[in-house]
Design an enzyme around this catalytic site. Structure first.
Site, PDB file in Angstrom:
ATOM      1  N   LYS A  10       4.744  98.905 -49.523  1.00  0.00           N
ATOM      2  CA  LYS A  10       5.633  98.154 -48.627  1.00  0.00           C
ATOM      3  C   LYS A  10       5.343  98.539 -47.187  1.00  0.00           C
ATOM      4  CE  LYS A  10       8.441 101.598 -47.160  1.00  0.00           C
ATOM      5  NZ  LYS A  10       8.549 102.010 -45.750  1.00  0.00           N
ATOM      6  N   PRO A  94      -2.368 105.103 -50.242  1.00  0.00           N
ATOM      7  CA  PRO A  94      -2.440 106.466 -49.700  1.00  0.00           C
ATOM      8  C   PRO A  94      -1.119 107.214 -49.896  1.00  0.00           C
ATOM      9  CG  PRO A  94      -3.251 104.871 -48.090  1.00  0.00           C
ATOM     10  CD  PRO A  94      -2.648 104.085 -49.211  1.00  0.00           C
ATOM     11  N   VAL A  95      -1.218 108.530 -50.051  1.00  0.00           N
ATOM     12  CA  VAL A  95      -0.045 109.379 -50.277  1.00  0.00           C
ATOM     13  C   VAL A  95       0.532 109.850 -48.939  1.00  0.00           C
ATOM     14  CG1 VAL A  95       0.706 111.567 -51.302  1.00  0.00           C
ATOM     15  CG2 VAL A  95      -0.907 110.122 -52.521  1.00  0.00           C
ATOM     16  N   ALA A  97       2.219 108.344 -46.652  1.00  0.00           N
ATOM     17  CA  ALA A  97       1.661 107.431 -45.648  1.00  0.00           C
ATOM     18  C   ALA A  97       2.693 106.507 -45.016  1.00  0.00           C
ATOM     19  CB  ALA A  97       0.555 106.582 -46.292  1.00  0.00           C
ATOM     20  N   LEU A  99       4.185 104.176 -46.832  1.00  0.00           N
ATOM     21  CA  LEU A  99       3.984 102.912 -47.550  1.00  0.00           C
ATOM     22  C   LEU A  99       4.722 102.877 -48.882  1.00  0.00           C
ATOM     23  CD1 LEU A  99       0.142 102.497 -46.889  1.00  0.00           C
ATOM     24  CD2 LEU A  99       2.014 101.326 -45.710  1.00  0.00           C
ATOM     25  N   ALA A 100       5.523 103.902 -49.162  1.00  0.00           N
ATOM     26  CA  ALA A 100       6.374 103.960 -50.367  1.00  0.00           C
ATOM     27  C   ALA A 100       5.575 103.949 -51.666  1.00  0.00           C
ATOM     28  CB  ALA A 100       7.404 102.820 -50.375  1.00  0.00           C
ATOM     29  N   GLY A 101       4.381 104.561 -51.661  1.00  0.00           N
ATOM     30  CA  GLY A 101       3.574 104.598 -52.876  1.00  0.00           C
ATOM     31  C   GLY A 101       4.280 105.286 -54.030  1.00  0.00           C
ATOM     32  N   GLY A 102       4.859 106.455 -53.775  1.00  0.00           N
ATOM     33  CA  GLY A 102       5.582 107.181 -54.824  1.00  0.00           C
ATOM     34  C   GLY A 102       6.805 106.431 -55.308  1.00  0.00           C
ATOM     35  N   SER A 104       7.243 103.188 -55.219  1.00  0.00           N
ATOM     36  CA  SER A 104       6.820 102.011 -55.969  1.00  0.00           C
ATOM     37  C   SER A 104       6.347 102.400 -57.372  1.00  0.00           C
ATOM     38  CB  SER A 104       5.703 101.280 -55.212  1.00  0.00           C
ATOM     39  OG  SER A 104       5.550  99.963 -55.683  1.00  0.00           O
ATOM     40  N   ASP A 136      13.932 104.187 -51.133  1.00  0.00           N
ATOM     41  CA  ASP A 136      13.045 103.017 -51.164  1.00  0.00           C
ATOM     42  C   ASP A 136      12.876 102.439 -52.569  1.00  0.00           C
ATOM     43  OD1 ASP A 136      12.511 102.910 -48.456  1.00  0.00           O
ATOM     44  OD2 ASP A 136      10.704 104.135 -48.581  1.00  0.00           O
TER      45      ASP A 136
END
Length: 284
Positions: A10, A94-95, A97, A99-102, A104, A136
């Site tokens: 995101k 990317p971790v 970052a 971008l809410a990778g974890g 998501s 998030d």
């Protein structure tokens, strides 16, 4: 049976910090949308009553520190599931970052286990579970575009913004979200971005309006801690992006680009600043 879930990144089109709450969190207003950069999650049941996680990425925890692990444990405990699960995380986001990778990944795990174990958990209940894992996660369960209020868990769905290209660039640093929020002072924010004006621009499908209303109240804090984020923003603007902003607490910077012909120049120019550069579309 195997379940596959996509876990998109995101970006924050705007993020404002209103005040510190009595529970220690900050009251925020954010408009978030998803981009077509995604982790892919594979889940399958195993005989042993345990949670096993693997990943091709060597830089993430594969135990209780991982949000996908926490999501699986929450489902098992809350619904008394006496079954085991194997989860593979194919990491592309990317971790640390912004971008809410974890988050998501956790949302995708909740959705996937709901299907794998036939739990029939409603979307609303999934979002409530997600809120226990992180601010998030509820948005990542729903996806699309939304205005988030409260500490980020109260969602109001919006139309998708006008379609465009998004160039993402993450400098080789990690930013602590807790540290950034710990340093922010709502009464010292120089410019409070407007959720109302951004929402109007989205509803009017005005790309120029969306670019004009981009704003992030956390930028000043992160840029003081990490000046290279500011340098990356300047580079992206000089290379011709139509609108540029830091996502979340950073350090990833994104540029909105209306014309595909501009994308290669911006992408290649940014590769001189950092290795992690992505050219993607909005996920609409």
């Amino acid at each position: 049976m195997k379940i596959y879930e996509k876990a998109p990144a995101k970006i924050n089109l705007m993020l404002d910090v209103l005040h510190k709450r009595s529970d220690g969190y900050h009251e925020v207003e954010m408009i978030m949308t998803m981009v077509d950069l995604a982790d892919r999650i594979e889940m399958s049941e195993i005989k042993r009553d345990t949670i096993m996680i693997s990943s091709q990425a060597g830089y993430i925890p594969l135990d209780e520190k991982n949000l996908a692990f926490q999501a699986a444990k929450l489902v098992k405990d809350r619904y008394d599931v006496k079954k085991g699960v194997y989860i593979h995380l194919d990491k592309k986001i990317p971790v640390a970052a912004g971008l809410a990778g974890g988050s998501s990944d956790a949302a995708a795990t909740l959705r996937g286990l709901n299907k794998l174990w036939g739990l029939n958990i409603s979307d609303e209940e999934l979002r409530l579970l997600g809120a226990e894992l992180g601010s998030d996660v509820p948005f990542c369960i729903t996806g699309g575009t939304a205005l988030a209020t409260g500490r980020g868990e109260q969602l109001h769905q919006l139309p998708n913004p006008p379609q465009c290209w998004v160039v993402l660039a993450k400098p080789p640093i990690n930013v602590s979200t807790a540290e950034v929020y710990g340093r922010v002072r709502s009464d010292q924010i120089q410019r409070h971005p407007s959720a109302k004006r951004m929402e109007d621009a989205i509803r009017n499908q005005s790309f120029a309006g969306v670019c004009k209303e981009l704003g992030n109240a956390l930028e000043d804090v992160t840029l003081k801690l990490h000046p290279e984020v500011g340098q990356l923003k300047e580079a992206m603007m000089k290379l011709g992006a139509d609108g540029v902003l830091m996502s979340g607490s950073g350090p990833t910077v994104f540029g909105l680009v209306s014309k595909e012909s501009k994308v290669p120049r911006i992408y290649n120019g940014l590769r001189g600043f950092c290795k992690e550069v992505y050219a993607v579309r909005l996920l609409t």
